[in-house]
Write a protein that holds these residues in place. Structure first.
Motif, short mmCIF file in Angstrom:
data_model
loop_
_atom_site.label_atom_id
_atom_site.label_comp_id
_atom_site.label_asym_id
_atom_site.label_seq_id
_atom_site.Cartn_x
_atom_site.Cartn_y
_atom_site.Cartn_z
N MET A 26 0.83 -1.20 0.00
CA MET A 26 0.00 0.00 0.00
C MET A 26 0.87 1.25 0.00
N GLU A 27 1.96 1.19 0.76
CA GLU A 27 2.77 2.41 0.92
C GLU A 27 3.69 2.67 -0.25
N THR A 28 4.25 1.62 -0.82
CA THR A 28 5.29 1.85 -1.84
C THR A 28 4.84 1.43 -3.23
N THR A 29 4.28 0.27 -3.34
CA THR A 29 3.98 -0.24 -4.67
C THR A 29 2.73 0.42 -5.26
N LEU A 30 1.74 0.65 -4.44
CA LEU A 30 0.50 1.25 -4.95
C LEU A 30 0.75 2.62 -5.59
N PRO A 31 1.54 3.49 -4.97
CA PRO A 31 1.83 4.77 -5.64
C PRO A 31 2.49 4.55 -7.00
N LYS A 32 3.33 3.51 -7.09
CA LYS A 32 4.00 3.26 -8.37
C LYS A 32 2.97 2.84 -9.42
N ILE A 33 2.01 2.05 -8.98
CA ILE A 33 0.97 1.63 -9.92
C ILE A 33 0.14 2.84 -10.34
N GLU A 34 -0.11 3.71 -9.38
CA GLU A 34 -0.87 4.91 -9.71
C GLU A 34 -0.13 5.76 -10.74
N THR A 35 1.18 5.85 -10.56
CA THR A 35 2.00 6.61 -11.52
C THR A 35 1.90 5.99 -12.90
N ALA A 36 2.00 4.66 -12.95
CA ALA A 36 1.92 3.97 -14.24
C ALA A 36 0.56 4.19 -14.89
N ASN A 37 -0.49 4.09 -14.08
CA ASN A 37 -1.84 4.33 -14.63
C ASN A 37 -2.00 5.76 -15.10
N ASP A 38 -1.42 6.66 -14.33
CA ASP A 38 -1.45 8.08 -14.69
C ASP A 38 -0.75 8.30 -16.04
N LEU A 39 0.37 7.61 -16.21
CA LEU A 39 1.12 7.73 -17.47
C LEU A 39 0.27 7.25 -18.63
N GLN A 40 -0.40 6.13 -18.41
CA GLN A 40 -1.27 5.58 -19.45
C GLN A 40 -2.33 6.58 -19.85
N SER A 41 -3.00 7.12 -18.83
CA SER A 41 -4.13 8.02 -19.14
C SER A 41 -3.62 9.32 -19.75
N THR A 42 -2.43 9.76 -19.34
CA THR A 42 -1.86 10.98 -19.94
C THR A 42 -1.55 10.75 -21.41
N ALA A 43 -0.95 9.60 -21.71
CA ALA A 43 -0.64 9.28 -23.11
C ALA A 43 -1.92 9.22 -23.94
N GLN A 44 -2.93 8.61 -23.36
CA GLN A 44 -4.21 8.52 -24.05
C GLN A 44 -4.80 9.91 -24.26
N GLY A 45 -4.62 10.73 -23.23
CA GLY A 45 -5.11 12.10 -23.31
C GLY A 45 -4.43 12.88 -24.43
N VAL A 46 -3.14 12.66 -24.56
CA VAL A 46 -2.38 13.32 -25.63
C VAL A 46 -2.95 12.92 -26.98
N ASP A 47 -3.16 11.62 -27.14
CA ASP A 47 -3.68 11.11 -28.42
C ASP A 47 -5.03 11.75 -28.74
N ASN A 48 -5.91 11.76 -27.75
CA ASN A 48 -7.24 12.33 -27.98
C ASN A 48 -7.16 13.82 -28.27
N TYR A 49 -6.27 14.49 -27.56
CA TYR A 49 -6.15 15.94 -27.73
C TYR A 49 -5.66 16.28 -29.13
N VAL A 50 -4.70 15.50 -29.59
CA VAL A 50 -4.16 15.76 -30.94
C VAL A 50 -5.26 15.57 -31.98
N LYS A 51 -6.05 14.54 -31.80
CA LYS A 51 -7.12 14.27 -32.78
C LYS A 51 -8.14 15.40 -32.78
N SER A 52 -8.37 15.98 -31.61
CA SER A 52 -9.33 17.07 -31.58
C SER A 52 -8.68 18.36 -32.09
#
Lengths: 529, 347
Positions: A26-52
């Motif tokens: 909970m203390e160490t690994t979960l934040p890392k997973i959150e970062t990874a998920n954040d990266l995913q959604s940011t990349a997806q956001g970039v893709d969507n933004y460019v298309k718009s």
């Protein structure tokens, strides 16, 4: 209990480790997973933004939106760096590669989009210029017949060229592909050549304002062709780069998703190991409990009951046996433990008790019962016989000519004769018989539950046995003994042993009178005449 | 020979096919089962990243393991990262893109453990790095790169270029490169150095738009060429140029003398606001680094090999294939390494 306690301890230890692992997760690994998920959604956001973004209509709009897109790209870069610097198991090389590829592709798409819009704007301006130029041409609005008129009328061919240019311009405005533009370019070149030929052919036309306007128009059309061509080239490229961008985003998404799965898998693996360990300990505990109980029981029986218990029982039994005067002593003397010590002490004690008992009940010389003991027991036996209405026989035994043995061979030899004779008589008696030294060389024998006929047999056996003994003196002289025995039956109605003993004694007297070395039975006072 | 003639000759050599590039000299057969740690100054840097890709590729071919650590340009992490690298008990260490001398105090522990160290761009020039335990620095000669870019400008402009030079005064080598460029341009009679613009690379995104606008207003059509010590400047110069209506095919014609970024190659391939770049052969250098380690572990001398400068333009750029968009010489270096490493080529 020890096994259960150890198993319980290990189980609790495994459980606590599982809890610690979960907390660590909970203390160490979960934040890392959150970062990874954040990266995913940011990349997806970039893709969507460019298309718009490509739907923007002006360069200024794109520029404005690009500033916001840059924020997303910076976030993408920061998250990539964070994972890159913190994760040891992630494929940071590919992660960074994709992150940079996304940034590069976005920048290029934006640049090309801005370029395209810029060209569009320029084309529009150029088109307006060309329209204005064409509109300035004289007789622009004359609608010409398709076919030249007959010889009654003429028209200047320049009008045809003007019309051709107008049509060309209209088609150029509608062109959508590079192929169309190339074809149109060929047509334009032909029109322009004709114009140049005309110009060169007729000098007076060089100053013709219409030609001048057409030259300007052609020059502008040339630029418009270039702008349109560039526009189409750029426009053709953009979808490819957007596809590349989407592809990069997809790969980045997959990479981070796999990384997250790997992180979870690692945690699951670790947790499962702990859980399995705990389960194994639990199963082992149960198995041990089930399996060890019989073993414990067997050990308990072997060690406690049969070992300690049995040995203690032996000691106890020996004490009881000794106190009852029954049977032989069987003490567990072997060993060096406390029980063996106890057994040895019991033996000493019992020996002492035996000696004391012997002192109380045995005649010291002959080691058969003494007179006192005889009377104690015999009295009880008489009372018992009276109750049960059974008979018993008393025998008085006396060694013949004993005095002469003492006189002839000494008291020491005489003592030996007494001892050996008494022991010999004891050995031929039955276990139920009570044999004691009455006094001097006289012995008494009580035969319970025995009639006279049976008693006589016993007495006769005793007599013969004594007769067969051969004593050897120190000097080597052989001495033979005989014994006289008098028998009397107990009298139940009397209640005491004394009278029977007297009667037996009388019978003994009779045996002596009749020559010794014989058994006589008491038959009443008449017997003695 | 005239200056233009010399520039033309250098340009022709530098734009020629890489098939004729000399191969590194043969070395010993590969050792088995080694582990290498690649410590990157910052994997956000395209050059450092590209070297990592080359090292990974070469390690797979030679049968070694490689671990990657990223300092991320954060000084507070430096000591911990080097300690972590040491704790991995590697057979060798590769440093990617950091200043070897500035980091030498962290490298002593590897020297004490007899772990050989090689680096990429850890010093301005190839070879051992004096004052550090770094035994080999793999790089194209930075000044040669800068000079080649400048000669290209002279040749391409036929000796008439008016040049803006972009540099970063935080790095001594960057200043040396821009000075070398300026010297060569000034040596051309018809050429002019308009200005030398100092923009920190890590501030390029913020500063370039304003800088470009100012320069375009000041110099307008006089400005015909740009020289940058890194492609990064042109990443952020394009939008201002587009906004100002400058043609993607120039002028100004933008040429960089840096590592050769993926975005630079995309721009060159699309004729979009960059004409040329003098890139590092990142993948080749990655292989060379692994080979140098293989030599050092067997007490052989370094190869001494240095790649020549190469100019990438629209004329000689390779077709885009997949995600890898890096300058990769076609002289068969992979096959050569695999052959003398005595390894099996991949299918």
């Amino acid at each position: 209990m020890v096994v259960l306690a150890c198993s319980g301890f290990i189980y609790i230890y495994c459980s606590s480790r599982l809890l610690v692992a979960t907390q660590l997760f909970m203390e160490t690994t979960l934040p890392k997973i959150e970062t990874a998920n954040d990266l995913q959604s940011t990349a997806q956001g970039v893709d969507n933004y460019v298309k718009s973004l490509i739907r923007n209509n002006t360069v200024e709009e794109i520029e404005q939106n690009f500033r916001q897109l840059n924020g997303l790209l910076d976030r993408l870069e920061n998250l990539t760096a964070k994972i890159s610097q913190q994760e040891r198991d992630a494929d940071i090389l590919t992660l960074n590669w994709l992150s940079q590829a996304i940034r590069t592709q976005v920048q290029l798409v934006v640049q090309l989009e801005m370029q395209k819009l810029g060209l569009e704007e320029e084309s529009r301006h150029k088109s307006l210029e060309i329209q204005a130029t064409l509109a300035s041409l004289p007789a622009f609005d004359i609608i010409l017949p398709r076919e030249p008129p007959d010889t009654t009328g003429q028209y200047d061919p320049i009008y045809k060229q003007i019309q051709e240019l107008i049509l060309l311009f209209g088609r150029l405005e509608e062109v959508r592909t590079l192929q169309d533009i190339e074809e149109l370019q060929d047509v334009f070149e032909k029109i322009r050549r004709r114009l140049l030929d005309r110009e060169h052919g007729q000098e007076r036309d060089a100053a013709d304002p219409r030609l001048k306007a057409l030259r300007i128009c052609c020059a502008n059309l040339e630029k418009l062709f270039s702008q349109k061509r560039q526009y189409l080239q750029v426009n053709d490229k953009i979808p490819g780069f957007i596809d590349d961008l989407s592809d990069s985003v997809g790969q980045l998404t997959l990479l981070t998703s796999n990384h997250v799965k790997a992180v979870f898998a690692k945690f699951y693996q670790h947790a499962n190991r702990l859980i399995q360990k705990g389960k194994h300990i639990l199963y082992l505990t149960i198995s041990l409990v089930i399996g060890i109980l019989p073993v414990f029981y067997m050990l308990y029986r072997r060690i406690v009951i049969q070992g300690f218990g049995n040995r203690l029982s032996l000691i106890s039994n020996a004490m009881v046996t000794e106190s009852n005067g029954e049977g032989e002593r069987d003490l567990p003397l072997a060993g060096h433990d406390e029980i063996a010590e106890m057994a040895r002490a019991a033996e000493v004690l019992l020996d002492k008790a035996m000696r004391l008992k012997n002192l109380a009940t045995k005649d010291e010389l002959t080691q058969v019962y003494n007179r006192r003991y005889f009377f104690d027991i015999a009295q009880k036996e008489v009372l018992r016989a009276a109750r049960k209405k059974t008979v018993a026989v008393v025998a008085m035994l006396d060694i013949d000519h004993f005095k002469s043995i003492n006189d002839n061979y000494g008291h020491a030899f005489g003592d030996k004769v007494l001892h050996d004779t008494a022991q010999t008589c004891s050995q031929v008696m039955r276990t139920i018989d009570l044999f004691a030294r009455y006094g001097g060389e006289e012995f008494v024998l009580l035969m319970p539950e025995t009639n006279m006929k049976e008693a006589a047999i016993v007495a006769e056996r005793i007599r013969k046995t004594v007769e067969s003994i051969r004593f050897i003196t120190e000097q080597g002289t052989q001495v033979q003994l005989t014994i006289s025995i008098g028998l009397a039956e107990t009298l139940p109605e009397v209640g005491t042993i004394d009278k029977t003993i007297n009667q037996a004694d009388n019978a003994l007297y009779q045996a002596k009178n009749l020559g010794r070395n014989r058994v006589e039975v008491y038959r009443g006072l008449d017997q003695f005449g | 020979m005239s200056v233009i003639g010399q520039s033309l000759k250098i340009t022709m050599q530098a734009t020629a096919s890489t098939k004729s590039w000399r191969l590194p000299p043969s070395g010993p057969a590969a050792l088995a089962d080694k582990t290498v740690v690649y410590i990157a100054e910052d994997l956000r840097n395209g050059g450092i990243l590209g070297i990592g890709a080359g090292v990974r590729e070469a390690a797979a071919a030679i049968g070694w393991k490689v671990r990657f650590l990223d300092i991320g340009s954060q000084d507070e992490r430096r000591e911990a990262i080097f300690a972590e690298a040491l704790s991995m008990d590697p057979d060798a260490v590769i440093l990617g893109g950091m200043d070897g001398l500035a980091n030498s105090r962290y490298l002593k522990q590897f020297a004490a453990a007899r772990i050989p160290i090689v680096g990429w761009h850890v010093a301005p020039f190839p070879g051992p790095v004096a004052g550090t335990p770094i035994q080999v620095n793999v790089t194209t000669d930075s000044l040669e790169v800068a000079r080649t870019a400048a000669h290209y400008v002279i040749a391409d402009s036929a000796g008439t270029a008016s040049v803006m030079i972009f540099t970063d005064s935080r790095f001594a080598i960057a200043m040396q490169k821009s000075d070398a460029m300026a010297e060569i341009i000034r040596g051309c009679k018809g050429c002019t150095v308009l200005e030398v613009i100092d923009v920190a690379l890590n501030q390029a995104a913020q500063q370039l738009p304003v800088v470009m606008t100012t320069l375009m207003e000041k110099f307008a059509q006089d400005w015909t060429y740009s020289l940058g010590i890194n492609d990064l400047y042109f990443d952020h110069a394009v939008i201002p140029l587009v906004t100002a209506g400058y043609s993607p095919t120039g002028p100004p014609f933008n040429i960089s003398a840096g590592d050769g970024s993926a975005s630079a190659f995309l721009r060159i391939r699309n004729g979009s606001y960059q004409k040329a770049t003098v890139p590092e052969p990142l993948l080749f250098h990655g292989w060379q680094l692994v080979d140098e380690i293989n030599r050092l572990l067997q007490k052989h001398s370094p190869s001494g090999y240095v790649t020549p400068p190469h100019i990438v333009t629209l004329t000689n750029i390779w077709p885009k294939t997949g995600q890898i968009n890096l300058f990769d010489p076609q002289n068969g270096y992979r096959e050569s390494y695999i052959r003398y490493w005595k390894k099996t080529p991949p299918k």
